[in-house]
Each structure stands twice: as structure tokens, then as C-alpha cells.
Scaffold this active site. Sequence first.
Site, short mmCIF file in Angstrom:
data_model
loop_
_atom_site.label_atom_id
_atom_site.label_comp_id
_atom_site.label_asym_id
_atom_site.label_seq_id
_atom_site.Cartn_x
_atom_site.Cartn_y
_atom_site.Cartn_z
N HIS A 64 11.35 37.33 8.93
CA HIS A 64 10.47 36.75 9.93
C HIS A 64 11.22 35.64 10.68
O HIS A 64 12.04 34.94 10.11
CB HIS A 64 9.21 36.18 9.27
CG HIS A 64 8.13 35.82 10.25
ND1 HIS A 64 8.17 34.67 10.99
CD2 HIS A 64 6.99 36.47 10.61
CE1 HIS A 64 7.09 34.63 11.77
NE2 HIS A 64 6.36 35.70 11.56
N GLU A 108 10.48 32.80 11.56
CA GLU A 108 10.36 31.46 10.99
C GLU A 108 11.31 31.28 9.81
O GLU A 108 11.80 30.17 9.56
CB GLU A 108 8.90 31.20 10.59
CG GLU A 108 8.00 31.06 11.81
CD GLU A 108 6.53 31.30 11.54
OE1 GLU A 108 5.77 31.26 12.51
OE2 GLU A 108 6.15 31.53 10.37
N GLU A 160 8.97 41.22 16.99
CA GLU A 160 8.27 39.98 17.28
C GLU A 160 9.12 39.11 18.21
O GLU A 160 10.04 38.43 17.76
CB GLU A 160 8.00 39.20 15.99
CG GLU A 160 7.07 39.90 15.03
CD GLU A 160 6.54 38.91 13.98
OE1 GLU A 160 5.33 38.81 13.84
OE2 GLU A 160 7.36 38.24 13.34
N SER A 212 1.20 36.79 18.85
CA SER A 212 -0.07 36.40 19.45
C SER A 212 -0.98 37.60 19.72
O SER A 212 -1.70 37.65 20.73
CB SER A 212 0.15 35.58 20.72
OG SER A 212 0.86 34.38 20.43
N LYS A 214 0.84 33.25 6.64
CA LYS A 214 1.78 32.13 6.67
C LYS A 214 1.33 31.08 5.63
O LYS A 214 0.83 31.45 4.58
CB LYS A 214 1.92 31.58 8.09
CG LYS A 214 2.29 32.69 9.09
CD LYS A 214 2.68 32.19 10.44
CE LYS A 214 3.03 33.38 11.33
NZ LYS A 214 3.52 32.95 12.66
N ASN A 230 -0.31 38.35 8.35
CA ASN A 230 0.59 37.34 7.77
C ASN A 230 -0.13 35.99 7.84
O ASN A 230 -0.21 35.38 8.91
CB ASN A 230 1.90 37.31 8.55
CG ASN A 230 2.84 36.23 8.06
OD1 ASN A 230 2.66 35.67 6.98
ND2 ASN A 230 3.85 35.92 8.86
N GLY A 287 2.76 32.46 17.94
CA GLY A 287 2.01 31.23 17.81
C GLY A 287 1.96 30.40 19.08
O GLY A 287 1.52 29.25 19.07
#
Length: 246
Positions: free
Chosen positions: A91, A93, A163, A208, A15, A13, A169
Site C-alpha cells: 500500500h 502508505e 491506487e 476515494s 487502516k 481497508n 484520502g
Amino acid sequence: MSNNNRKPFVAGNWKMNGNKALVSDFLSNLPANNSVDVVICPPSLYLSNFDNAAFALGAQNVSEYASGAHTGETSLAMLSELGCTYVIVGHSERRENHGESNDIVASKVKAVIEAGLTPILCIGEPLEVRESGGVFDYVKAQLDAVANECGKQYISQSVIAYEPIWAIGTGKTASPEQAQEVHAFIRQELSKLDANAAQSVRLLYGGSVNAGNAHELFVQEDIDGGLIGGASLKVQDFTTICQAAS
């Protein structure tokens, strides 16, 4: 890697990162790996630059609507036309920064499946839920929303990525044991709907993952690969992660 017939799966991904030079780098230097399903999910602007890639293409998001007055959105038909076969849905985010509720995510999963593409459904808890001991209830609610919208058949038509939000991140990674515990719970929950499909669905870990820790994560019984963020922007690191999955 889990001792079963599930083919390992690694998705990158990107992003909101990358450019034409990175696309060229991956097209030229990411080796084919027939023992792993490899997917790259670049920003949608670059999907059309991946002609004749040795890997599959995925989108990072999609509208739940087929067409119409939805400025700034991208439809499933558009993604299909560009050669996309996978779509990341839900996701963290998107959930946290764009207000995508469990119900919106479930609607998107249904739309992706009905369009003949495969959703990579993301689920996972924030730090305060992890620290309060509510992980299983939180993840179950995310899964239940999709099951209520799509029925049990979604299991055989999806890839699911766990996740933990606190590990995305941040440089923090769930320990292999923490990750496996939740993956086993997910498979157990899916088994209540369809035992056979639950054994064949690929469950990915994201949070990560890098070239250094991928192997110890991927050898866990219920972890079938990874959804990779930052490390998917470096072709050598991503290659190493794909090799760890195989």
C-alpha cells in the site's frame, strides 16, 4: 462491470481505524453477497473478533520473515491462524511512510503466496509522476519487481489494486477513463508474461471510491472492483459499493 467471467471483488481497508463496536456493526449488518468476493481488512488486533463472518478477512500488512527477532511485526502463520486469507501488500502508505521499496514489496508478495494466502498487491503513482506523464513507466517498474522475484505465476495467485497516490484520502478520484486507461495497461503488461492469467486476474481501483462514484468506476472494462478506504468504515456505504460491484 467488465463483460467476462472475473468475479467482482471489493475489499475494505480500515487502516488504523475501528473498534469492537464497528466490528459488531459489520458482523450484524453487512449482508451476504454471493455475486461479489467481499474482504474486510481491519487492524490486525481485531482479526480474531471476526469469527463466523459472512465475508473473507484480510490483513493490512505482514512481515516478509517467517518468525524471529522482528519486534512489532506480524507473521503469515499468525494471520493464517486468525482466519486471514488475504494480505494487502505494498500500500502506498507503507511504501511512502515506512520505506517499503519495490524489492521489499516483492519479497512480501512471494512470502504471502508461499504461505498459501492471496496478496492484494497495491501499485500506483504520486501526483508529480502523473503530471510529468510517467505513469506507465512507474507502474511497470512496480510490476516488474514482483515478476522478477516471483515469476509469472504470481499473476494467477494475486489480486492487484491500482491506487493513484494523489487520489487516496484526498477526495480526488481518477476519472473512470483515467482509471480504465491504467487498468488496461496493467492487464497488457501482465499479458506479456501470461496471457491467460492476465485475463482472469482481478484488477481493483482504489482512491476515494465511495457510494456515489463506485458504479461509474466499476462498469469500466478492466476494473473488477475496488479497494475501499474511508467508505469501508460505514456499513451502509460499503454495502452500497458492494452492490455496485455486483
